[in-house]
Design an enzyme around this catalytic site. Structure first.
Site, PDB file in Angstrom:
ATOM      1  N   ILE A  85      28.013  27.192 -23.741  1.00  0.00           N
ATOM      2  CA  ILE A  85      27.446  27.020 -22.394  1.00  0.00           C
ATOM      3  C   ILE A  85      26.071  27.679 -22.303  1.00  0.00           C
ATOM      4  CG2 ILE A  85      27.749  27.562 -19.948  1.00  0.00           C
ATOM      5  CD1 ILE A  85      30.778  27.353 -20.424  1.00  0.00           C
ATOM      6  N   ASP A  91      23.259  38.337 -27.500  1.00  0.00           N
ATOM      7  CA  ASP A  91      24.567  37.920 -27.984  1.00  0.00           C
ATOM      8  C   ASP A  91      24.730  38.488 -29.387  1.00  0.00           C
ATOM      9  OD1 ASP A  91      26.764  36.545 -29.128  1.00  0.00           O
ATOM     10  OD2 ASP A  91      26.482  34.880 -27.742  1.00  0.00           O
ATOM     11  N   CYS A 109      28.267  32.531 -13.400  1.00  0.00           N
ATOM     12  CA  CYS A 109      29.198  31.401 -13.314  1.00  0.00           C
ATOM     13  C   CYS A 109      30.211  31.474 -14.457  1.00  0.00           C
ATOM     14  CB  CYS A 109      28.439  30.077 -13.385  1.00  0.00           C
ATOM     15  SG  CYS A 109      27.364  29.776 -11.981  1.00  0.00           S
ATOM     16  N   GLU A 120      40.258  36.743  -7.273  1.00  0.00           N
ATOM     17  CA  GLU A 120      40.241  35.367  -6.787  1.00  0.00           C
ATOM     18  C   GLU A 120      41.649  34.924  -6.408  1.00  0.00           C
ATOM     19  OE1 GLU A 120      38.310  32.756  -9.555  1.00  0.00           O
ATOM     20  OE2 GLU A 120      36.446  33.911  -9.581  1.00  0.00           O
ATOM     21  N   HIS A 135      34.358  29.253  -7.390  1.00  0.00           N
ATOM     22  CA  HIS A 135      34.696  28.945  -8.786  1.00  0.00           C
ATOM     23  C   HIS A 135      34.598  27.438  -9.048  1.00  0.00           C
ATOM     24  CE1 HIS A 135      36.930  30.914 -12.378  1.00  0.00           C
ATOM     25  NE2 HIS A 135      36.169  29.933 -12.796  1.00  0.00           N
ATOM     26  N   LEU A 136      33.401  26.913  -8.822  1.00  0.00           N
ATOM     27  CA  LEU A 136      33.164  25.472  -8.939  1.00  0.00           C
ATOM     28  C   LEU A 136      32.569  25.074 -10.288  1.00  0.00           C
ATOM     29  CD1 LEU A 136      31.580  24.690  -5.435  1.00  0.00           C
ATOM     30  CD2 LEU A 136      33.960  24.423  -6.154  1.00  0.00           C
ATOM     31  N   GLY A 137      32.433  26.024 -11.210  1.00  0.00           N
ATOM     32  CA  GLY A 137      31.757  25.737 -12.475  1.00  0.00           C
ATOM     33  C   GLY A 137      32.241  24.490 -13.177  1.00  0.00           C
ATOM     34  N   ALA A 138      33.564  24.272 -13.164  1.00  0.00           N
ATOM     35  CA  ALA A 138      34.141  23.118 -13.864  1.00  0.00           C
ATOM     36  C   ALA A 138      34.472  21.971 -12.930  1.00  0.00           C
ATOM     37  CB  ALA A 138      35.399  23.552 -14.611  1.00  0.00           C
TER      38      ALA A 138
END
Length: 529
Positions: free
Chosen positions: A153, A172, A231, A262, A280-283
């Site tokens: 992502i 990272d 996100c 949540e 939590h709309l990421g997907a």
């Protein structure tokens, strides 16, 4: 025909995929919310396809007598007890890439909304105000975006940000310098990212190492006026510290799709004017929901029908092409492990597994798991290919693997050595052209033997008359010999007899064999048919 339960809502196309692959499927999308009913029925299924509503708890796993695989349509598997699934040998899969584009696009949308204060401007305008001067935004062009976690992502976010003419930094630990160059980001340490970024977006899983990666101390190191987007997972940002930084102006704004608790119905961040919050709309796009549903149906079907393992969280992947080639070698590795494990009488310090020839070029991880299963099962009983590597690690057993080109007469060769406090004991085998595994060496002694369900292993002095005495005694005991395999180190030294028999030996019968002249060790061995 394997049977799968779909206990959450999946698309009709996903259900049809199961049927097209020869899998019987029960589509009961509300069952996951009924804990008691789930416990009642789960025992009859080989596979379970879920989203987030079904909670696969320790109780559910205990009741799942036949369950072989759990597939989560999505990334997060917080609702699955993976340790207990692993102990029971249940593969746990997710679909990590089906949501990637959707989640990345949501992060970019949140960043742009934050830069231009779009939600607040919308509310103000709908209220009849015309506060043009109040909503002074910032451009993203030529700004620096810091990405914490540059996996699948994060890489997509970097690509989209570069399209917006942003400079992209990435922190990272697993990002190689070569990969950073390939995707066009500057790899930096966290402190440098915090100091330089105008926008920070998080795309890393929640672990003990990443929890509160944006802590109060970390936020204090950021450039004044930074904007933060999350996100990924609640808990990556210290919400209390973020609230204070928003009030002080250290952070100019935050856009959050995920929260520590949540569903988040009451959070102090909600009251702040410079915060954008989504549930939590990421997907949550039509395409993503369809993609993960189809993907999990394909993955579960492939595993149940062909042994292919994809996106498993507790077992190495096996491709559809590998599965047929690997199967006989996985079987050989487990038999070698079982052979060595049944002969081992003291604590195991280490296990060395050597792959030679063509087999060394294959995916060795499933074979290693199978070998460990074979070694540990005689000692621990409740062990399987999924749990064995973890059990070995927990018990401090050092596992070493070696791969090399063909050196001897066999095109494929696996040698397993068990290291104990007293000795090292090795056993080697191969797979012949007919696909059957064979023992070809025990304790350095060459011999060739096909393993059968019941066998007798004897180490003896190489002196005349032993074979006759052993054969006569087995006849007297009423034990029929199916196959008799012999090997010796040198004349007069140690010799080995590996005898396939048609019945299991009793302790009393084994005792009489041990008492024979010249016998040093005798063991009754059992192998799965």
């Amino acid at each position: 025909m394997p049977k799968v339960l779909v206990s959450d809502k999946l698309s009709p196309t996903a259900v049809q995929i199961f049927k097209d692959n020869g899998v019987e499927v029960d589509y009961l999308p509300d069952l996951g919310k009924d804990k008691e009913r789930l416990l009642e029925v789960i025992g009859q299924y080989d596979g379970l396809a879920i989203r987030s509503a079904t909670k696969v708890t320790e109780k559910v796993i205990a009741a799942a007598a036949n369950l072989k695989v759990i597939g989560r349509a999505g990334i997060g598997v917080d609702n699955v007890d993976i340790p207990n699934a692993t102990k029971k040998g249940i593969i746990v899969m997710n679909t990590p890439f089906g949501n990637s584009i959707t989640t990345a696009e949501h992060a970019i949308s949140m960043m742009l909304s934050l830069a231009r204060q779009i939600p607040e401007a919308d509310v103000s305008t709908r209220a009849g105000k015309w506060e043009k001067n109040r909503f002074m935004g910032v451009e993203v062009t030529n700004k620096t975006l810091g990405i914490i976690g540059c996996g699948n992502i994060g890489t997509i976010v970097a690509d989209r940000a570069q399209g917006l003419k942003m400079k992209v930094l990435a922190f990272d630990p697993f990002l190689s310098p070569e990969r950073a160059v390939e995707i066009g980001v500057e790899k930096v340490e966290l402190d440098e990212l915090l100091a330089r970024a105008d926008f920070i977006t998080l795309h890393t899983p929640l672990t003990e190492q990443t929890r509160n990666v944006l802590s109060a101390d970390a936020i204090a190191k950021t450039k004044k006026g930074v904007r933060i987007i999350n996100c990924a997972r609640g808990g990556l940002v210290d919400e209390a510290a973020l609230a204070e930084a928003l009030k002080s102006g250290q952070v100019a704004g935050a856009a959050l799709d995920v929260f520590l608790d949540e569903p988040a119905t009451d959070n102090p961040l909600f009251a702040l004017p410079n915060v954008i919050c989504t549930p939590h709309l990421g997907a949550s796009t039509t395409e993503a929901q369809e993609n993960v549903a189809l993907q999990v149906a394909e993955q579960i079907s492939a595993y149940l029908m062909t042994g292919e393992i994809t996106n498993a969280l507790n077992f190495p992947s096996i491709s559809a092409e590998e599965a047929p080639r690997l199967t006989p070698f996985v079987r050989l590795a487990e038999m070698l492990g079982s052979f060595a494990g049944q002969l081992t009488e003291t604590s195991i310090h280490g296990i060395r597994i050597e792959f030679e020839g063509n087999v060394a070029e294959m995916n060795t991880r499933p074979m290693v798991a199978a070998a460990l299963t074979g070694v540990l099962k005689p000692l621990l009983a409740d062990v399987n290919m999924v749990s064995a590597p973890q059990i070995a690690k927990e018990r401090g057993v050092q596992v070493e693997t070696v791969t090399r080109e063909q050196q001897g007469a066999y095109e494929n060769y696996i040698r397993l050595t068990v290291i104990t406090e007293r000795q090292e004991r090795g056993v080697a085998g191969t797979v012949f052209a007919n696909g059957k595994p064979r023992i070809i060496q025990v304790k350095g002694i060459n011999m060739e033997a096909e393993l059968s369900p019941s066998m007798l292993y004897v180490t003896n002095e190489d002196k005349p008359g032993h074979i006759g005495r052993l054969g006569t005694l087995l006849g007297d005991l009423g034990i029929n010999i199916a196959n008799f395999n012999l090997g010796r180190m040198d004349v007069g030294g140690d010799a080995i007899a590996l005898v396939s028999i048609d019945a299991e030996l009793t302790e009393e019968q084994l005792g009489r064999i041990v008492a024979l002249e010249g016998v040093k060790q005798a063991k009754a061995l059992k192998f799965n048919a």
